[in-house]
Scaffold this motif. Structure first.
Motif, short mmCIF file in Angstrom:
data_model
loop_
_atom_site.label_atom_id
_atom_site.label_comp_id
_atom_site.label_asym_id
_atom_site.label_seq_id
_atom_site.Cartn_x
_atom_site.Cartn_y
_atom_site.Cartn_z
N ASP A 232 0.84 -1.46 -0.35
CA ASP A 232 -0.53 0.22 -0.57
C ASP A 232 0.77 1.53 -0.06
N LEU A 233 2.16 1.30 -0.04
CA LEU A 233 3.20 1.91 0.16
C LEU A 233 2.80 3.35 -1.27
N ILE A 234 2.98 2.68 -2.67
CA ILE A 234 3.30 3.52 -3.80
C ILE A 234 1.95 2.29 -4.62
N ARG A 235 1.48 3.36 -5.80
CA ARG A 235 1.38 2.75 -6.82
C ARG A 235 2.57 2.87 -8.29
N ALA A 236 2.64 1.74 -8.39
CA ALA A 236 3.74 2.45 -9.14
C ALA A 236 2.82 1.49 -10.81
N ARG A 237 3.93 2.24 -11.54
CA ARG A 237 3.25 2.87 -12.88
C ARG A 237 3.92 1.98 -14.51
N TRP A 238 4.02 2.07 -15.34
CA TRP A 238 4.51 1.56 -16.67
C TRP A 238 4.25 1.71 -18.34
N THR A 239 4.61 1.58 -18.80
CA THR A 239 4.19 0.98 -20.20
C THR A 239 4.80 0.24 -20.81
N PHE B 158 14.29 7.03 -3.65
CA PHE B 158 12.84 7.31 -3.75
C PHE B 158 12.73 5.76 -2.38
N LEU B 159 14.15 4.91 -2.85
CA LEU B 159 14.14 3.85 -1.35
C LEU B 159 14.43 4.52 -0.38
N LEU B 160 14.98 5.48 -0.02
CA LEU B 160 15.44 6.09 1.37
C LEU B 160 13.87 6.98 1.80
N ASP B 161 12.76 7.78 0.41
CA ASP B 161 11.64 7.88 0.92
C ASP B 161 10.95 6.45 2.24
N LEU B 162 10.80 5.58 0.98
CA LEU B 162 10.33 4.63 1.27
C LEU B 162 10.12 3.91 2.76
N ILE B 163 11.62 3.72 3.18
CA ILE B 163 12.38 3.20 4.34
C ILE B 163 11.93 4.19 5.28
#
Length: 182
Positions: free
Chosen positions: A26-33, A130-135
């Motif tokens: 639930d931390l993020i919503r990841a997207r790509w194409t 980005f990972l530092l922010d999530l940590i």
């Protein structure tokens, strides 16, 4: 928070695995194409030519099935209106705009300068930051994802140190250092 993963952060195996597992939380919503995945698979084909195309297609299917609503579509008309140093990166920003992403996670920050993105209400961030922010948001969730990677690697088995080492070799230096002491 909605993020678009650039092809270069999906290329390293351990980082891709971690980013996808984080996208399942639930931390993020990841997207790509599909275009982003095409870039990633071209890079994999250049550096790991011994891997058959059928394995690439299986990985693509697994990635797209593993993260709910990950594929951004309908972004193509936005590409022409985007100004970047490298025109080949405009599709990534167009995808971010289409899905109203907050961030583009990329190793190539120079290709996504702040002065070009600010007016578009999107920012680029390195995968390490980005990972530092999530940590900072939830260390336990990040650790749980790393443990899942360790648990999934059975042939050969991997340890936490193995996975953290792979992340370090992929350029995730600061976040790995924080994880080692937490």
């Amino acid at each position: 928070m909605t993020v678009v993963y650039d092809a270069n952060v999906l290329y390293p195996n351990a980082l891709r695995d971690l980013l996808i597992r984080l996208a399942q939380t639930d931390l993020i919503r990841a997207r790509w194409t599909e275009q982003i995945l095409d870039e990633m698979f071209r890079a994999l084909s250049r550096t790991r030519s011994h891997i058959p195309a059928s394995k690439h297609e299986k990985l693509r299917s697994l990635m797209n099935a593993s993260v709910r609503d990950c594929l951004v579509t309908g972004y193509e008309p936005l590409i022409a209106g985007i100004d970047l140093p490298d025109p080949d990166d405009r599709h990534v920003v167009a995808a971010a705009l289409r899905c109203r992403a907050d961030l583009i996670v990329t190793f190539n920050l120079g290709d996504f300068p702040d002065d070009k993105l600010t007016d578009l209400s999107v920012s680029a961030i390195s995968p390490d930051d980005f990972l530092l922010d999530l940590i900072g948001l939830d260390t336990k969730v990040v650790w749980a994802c790393i443990q899942q990677i360790v648990d999934s690697r059975t042939n050969p088995p991997a340890s936490i140190d193995d996975v953290l080492g792979q992340l370090e070799r992929s350029g995730i230096i600061e976040a790995t250092a924080v994880l080692r002491i937490s």
